[in-house]
Design a protein around this motif. Sequence first.
Motif, mmCIF file in Angstrom:
data_model
loop_
_atom_site.group_PDB
_atom_site.id
_atom_site.type_symbol
_atom_site.label_atom_id
_atom_site.label_comp_id
_atom_site.label_asym_id
_atom_site.label_seq_id
_atom_site.Cartn_x
_atom_site.Cartn_y
_atom_site.Cartn_z
ATOM 1 N N ASN A 181 0.820 -1.216 0.000
ATOM 2 C CA ASN A 181 0.000 0.000 0.000
ATOM 3 C C ASN A 181 0.853 1.265 0.000
ATOM 4 O O ASN A 181 0.452 2.292 0.533
ATOM 5 C CB ASN A 181 -0.948 -0.011 1.218
ATOM 6 C CG ASN A 181 -2.079 0.995 1.093
ATOM 7 O OD1 ASN A 181 -2.516 1.320 -0.006
ATOM 8 N ND2 ASN A 181 -2.554 1.505 2.222
ATOM 9 N N ASP A 182 2.037 1.195 -0.600
ATOM 10 C CA ASP A 182 2.967 2.329 -0.629
ATOM 11 C C ASP A 182 3.475 2.495 -2.055
ATOM 12 O O ASP A 182 4.440 1.854 -2.470
ATOM 13 C CB ASP A 182 4.125 2.070 0.338
ATOM 14 C CG ASP A 182 5.044 3.275 0.500
ATOM 15 O OD1 ASP A 182 5.109 4.115 -0.429
ATOM 16 O OD2 ASP A 182 5.719 3.374 1.550
ATOM 17 N N LEU A 183 2.818 3.363 -2.819
ATOM 18 C CA LEU A 183 3.176 3.535 -4.227
ATOM 19 C C LEU A 183 4.544 4.182 -4.397
ATOM 20 O O LEU A 183 5.278 3.864 -5.346
ATOM 21 C CB LEU A 183 2.110 4.377 -4.937
ATOM 22 C CG LEU A 183 0.787 3.665 -5.206
ATOM 23 C CD1 LEU A 183 -0.251 4.644 -5.732
ATOM 24 C CD2 LEU A 183 0.982 2.521 -6.201
ATOM 25 N N ALA A 184 4.914 5.074 -3.488
ATOM 26 C CA ALA A 184 6.221 5.729 -3.599
ATOM 27 C C ALA A 184 7.344 4.708 -3.445
ATOM 28 O O ALA A 184 8.330 4.717 -4.199
ATOM 29 C CB ALA A 184 6.350 6.828 -2.557
ATOM 30 N N ALA A 185 7.214 3.808 -2.470
ATOM 31 C CA ALA A 185 8.227 2.765 -2.278
ATOM 32 C C ALA A 185 8.267 1.826 -3.471
ATOM 33 O O ALA A 185 9.344 1.372 -3.896
ATOM 34 C CB ALA A 185 7.928 1.988 -1.001
ATOM 35 N N LEU A 186 7.115 1.534 -4.026
ATOM 36 C CA LEU A 186 7.063 0.660 -5.198
ATOM 37 C C LEU A 186 7.766 1.305 -6.388
ATOM 38 O O LEU A 186 8.567 0.664 -7.082
ATOM 39 C CB LEU A 186 5.602 0.366 -5.544
ATOM 40 C CG LEU A 186 5.357 -0.567 -6.721
ATOM 41 C CD1 LEU A 186 5.959 -1.939 -6.469
ATOM 42 C CD2 LEU A 186 3.860 -0.690 -6.997
ATOM 43 N N GLU A 187 7.507 2.575 -6.592
ATOM 44 C CA GLU A 187 8.145 3.285 -7.714
ATOM 45 C C GLU A 187 9.662 3.271 -7.568
ATOM 46 O O GLU A 187 10.391 3.076 -8.542
ATOM 47 C CB GLU A 187 7.631 4.725 -7.779
ATOM 48 C CG GLU A 187 8.373 5.619 -8.758
ATOM 49 C CD GLU A 187 7.448 6.189 -9.830
ATOM 50 O OE1 GLU A 187 7.969 6.503 -10.914
ATOM 51 O OE2 GLU A 187 6.250 6.315 -9.594
ATOM 52 N N ALA A 188 10.137 3.447 -6.353
ATOM 53 C CA ALA A 188 11.583 3.484 -6.133
ATOM 54 C C ALA A 188 12.240 2.129 -6.381
ATOM 55 O O ALA A 188 13.424 2.056 -6.717
ATOM 56 C CB ALA A 188 11.867 3.953 -4.705
ATOM 57 N N ALA A 189 11.473 1.047 -6.218
ATOM 58 C CA ALA A 189 12.040 -0.290 -6.350
ATOM 59 C C ALA A 189 12.053 -0.801 -7.784
ATOM 60 O O ALA A 189 12.793 -1.727 -8.111
ATOM 61 C CB ALA A 189 11.259 -1.270 -5.479
ATOM 62 N N VAL A 190 11.222 -0.239 -8.632
ATOM 63 C CA VAL A 190 11.117 -0.721 -10.012
ATOM 64 C C VAL A 190 12.190 -0.060 -10.867
ATOM 65 O O VAL A 190 12.366 1.155 -10.837
ATOM 66 C CB VAL A 190 9.716 -0.413 -10.575
ATOM 67 C CG1 VAL A 190 9.647 -0.733 -12.072
ATOM 68 C CG2 VAL A 190 8.660 -1.193 -9.813
ATOM 69 N N ASP A 191 12.928 -0.882 -11.613
ATOM 70 C CA ASP A 191 13.932 -0.336 -12.535
ATOM 71 C C ASP A 191 13.918 -1.139 -13.830
ATOM 72 O O ASP A 191 12.989 -1.917 -14.091
ATOM 73 C CB ASP A 191 15.327 -0.306 -11.887
ATOM 74 C CG ASP A 191 15.863 -1.682 -11.545
ATOM 75 O OD1 ASP A 191 15.357 -2.691 -12.083
ATOM 76 O OD2 ASP A 191 16.804 -1.775 -10.724
#
Length: 407
Positions: A181-191
């Motif tokens: 439930n944390d979109l910011a953390a998800l965005e940071a993890a995707v590369d």
Amino acid sequence: MTAPVRTARGSEELIRAEEPVLAHNYHPLPVVVARAEGAWVEDVEGRRYLDMLAGYSALNFGHRHPALVEAAHRQLDRLTLTSRAFHNDRLAGFAERLAALTGTDMVLPMNTGAEAVESGIKVARKWAYDVKGVPADRATIVVAADNFHGRTTTIVSFSTDETARSGFGPFTPGFRIVPYNDLAALEAAVDETTAAVLIEPIQGEAGVLIPDDGYLAGVRELTRRKGCLFVADEIQSGLGRTGHTLAVEHESVVPDVVLLGKALGGGIVPVSAVVGRRDVLGVLHPGEHGSTFGGNPLAAAVGTAVVELLETGEFQRRAAELGAVLREGLAALVGRGVVGFRARGLWAGVDVDPALGSGREISERLMREGILVKDTHGSTIRLAPPLTVTAEELTGALGTLEKVLTS
């Protein structure tokens, strides 16, 4: 149910008999079920219980639903297994109807939920190498903390549950864990190495955790923008449980791949499937993945009967309508032993005041009153009755919960 057929041994004797011969990987409640029908089960002494767990959603249509039992009996008289070395006359029809029900193009049939997850992981990695162009053996998959996708070695490699992990390493690499439930953390993890984001639309084992409105839509937008797959694990949340065929439909989201299981076998045989876009599942070629029993004629016959039940929309409507009864009843218990709850459709995680007992202790008290539930972490219990439960049965179960918590 008809008159009980009692075994020669009682509950206590049967429970003791299990100790020396069964591996201790479960800690079941001390009830020995011998018969079941609809939302009710009966133990070896003839005591009846309302089943408010439904096999962790494997029994969405209740015990021994007549249409499902008939489909199984009919197929048992014809053909049960060929392996995928040959075609069978039931598999294509099952796949076509399941694809239509879920709005997907292609179906990969398997047996258990964990197998569906493992298959989804393989498909995502193969897609990353063949289509996205990720360098060999560099693909990553982003998952959420507190997830539950099964207990195979690969799956526990990205679990945050130490009970599931401890003592089973070394673990499979290639996974990144972010808060749910944390979109910011998800965005940071995707590369550029990310093959997929694999999440449960609702985290069941964690206590029926429902993400904020917009989270699933945000995952969909992020994965499209970043050029990776969205894989939704609907093994517990799917097939009518939350009031829609799939839980992602609450936000009108269409993942690239959906993992299905549990209810797909109607509580009769293990049936699971990976469903998704043709350009994703189409990366598999003969010899790269398989299952002796996956897609067997008996499973396909029962699975087709399950799809037929869901095609009417009746069970989705029942889950939505009775879900309102469930939420209203739980809301009335807040401050009366319940400190909080989360519910969607006929699925709820109920947080009990720890001063009243652990989730296990509350489950045992409910069992003694004729209600079967299962605890999860701490003082949380899960409610997931069959979708065939009546409003009266549901209200009665909530009344029993109130009695247990306030007496």
